[in-house]
Design a protein around this motif. Structure first.
Motif, PDB file in Angstrom:
ATOM      1  N   PRO A 294       0.793  -1.233   0.000  1.00 29.06           N
ATOM      2  CA  PRO A 294       0.000   0.000   0.000  1.00 29.06           C
ATOM      3  C   PRO A 294       0.827   1.285   0.000  1.00 29.06           C
ATOM      4  O   PRO A 294       0.312   2.343  -0.363  1.00 29.06           O
ATOM      5  N   ARG A 295       2.068   1.231   0.380  1.00 29.29           N
ATOM      6  CA  ARG A 295       2.890   2.445   0.467  1.00 29.29           C
ATOM      7  C   ARG A 295       3.808   2.625  -0.743  1.00 29.29           C
ATOM      8  O   ARG A 295       4.620   3.539  -0.768  1.00 29.29           O
ATOM      9  N   LEU A 296       3.658   1.766  -1.746  1.00 28.74           N
ATOM     10  CA  LEU A 296       4.470   1.869  -2.953  1.00 28.74           C
ATOM     11  C   LEU A 296       4.095   3.131  -3.721  1.00 28.74           C
ATOM     12  O   LEU A 296       2.916   3.421  -3.919  1.00 28.74           O
ATOM     13  N   GLN A 297       5.095   3.892  -4.127  1.00 24.86           N
ATOM     14  CA  GLN A 297       4.865   5.148  -4.838  1.00 24.86           C
ATOM     15  C   GLN A 297       4.091   4.891  -6.134  1.00 24.86           C
ATOM     16  O   GLN A 297       4.379   3.927  -6.857  1.00 24.86           O
ATOM     17  N   PRO A 298       3.118   5.763  -6.444  1.00 23.01           N
ATOM     18  CA  PRO A 298       2.290   5.580  -7.653  1.00 23.01           C
ATOM     19  C   PRO A 298       3.089   5.404  -8.940  1.00 23.01           C
ATOM     20  O   PRO A 298       2.715   4.608  -9.796  1.00 23.01           O
TER      21      PRO A 298
END
Length: 124
Positions: free
Chosen positions: A15-19
């Motif tokens: 969920p915290r992976l950069q777009p």
């Protein structure tokens, strides 16, 4: 194939992976692999780069020619997708360090579309 996601659970797993990294992985511009933490190469790398102990995955380009790997940057991320460390190809090689991401599920739509492709003509 625009709009078709390769992994249907990438955002839930990380969920915290950069777009920008999500998009690059989903479009197959970049590849993601799990780190084999039992590998001697990984253990030795952690001795040289201690931050790698927190890494679970590495993101890299599968399209870089072997003779250009020294110029590549690898993105090591933790289990939630936070960037742990950028490492250049001059600092280390990934060969023998990686395994498949068994927690990531390739979408049925992606499988269906790519099943009919036998060349790079189908890349999106």
């Amino acid at each position: 194939m625009n709009g078709i996601e390769k992994y249907d659970n990438l955002k839930e797993i990380m969920p915290r992976l950069q777009p920008v990294l999500v998009e690059a992985i989903q479009s197959e511009f970049l590849e993601i692999k799990r780190i084999n933490k039992e590998c001697e190469k990984y253990i030795a790398s952690c001795g040289q780069i201690p931050e790698l102990k927190n890494a679970e995955y590495v993101i890299f380009s599968q399209h870089i020619k072997k003779n250009e790997h020294k110029n590549e940057i690898f993105v090591f991320i933790d289990a939630e997708g936070n960037i742990v460390r950028h490492v250049s190809g001059r600092e280390m090689e990934l060969y023998g360090l990686l395994g498949s991401c068994t927690s990531l599920h390739v979408s049925d739509e992606f499988i269906e579309i790519t099943a009919h492709c036998d060349s790079d003509d189908c890349r999106h």
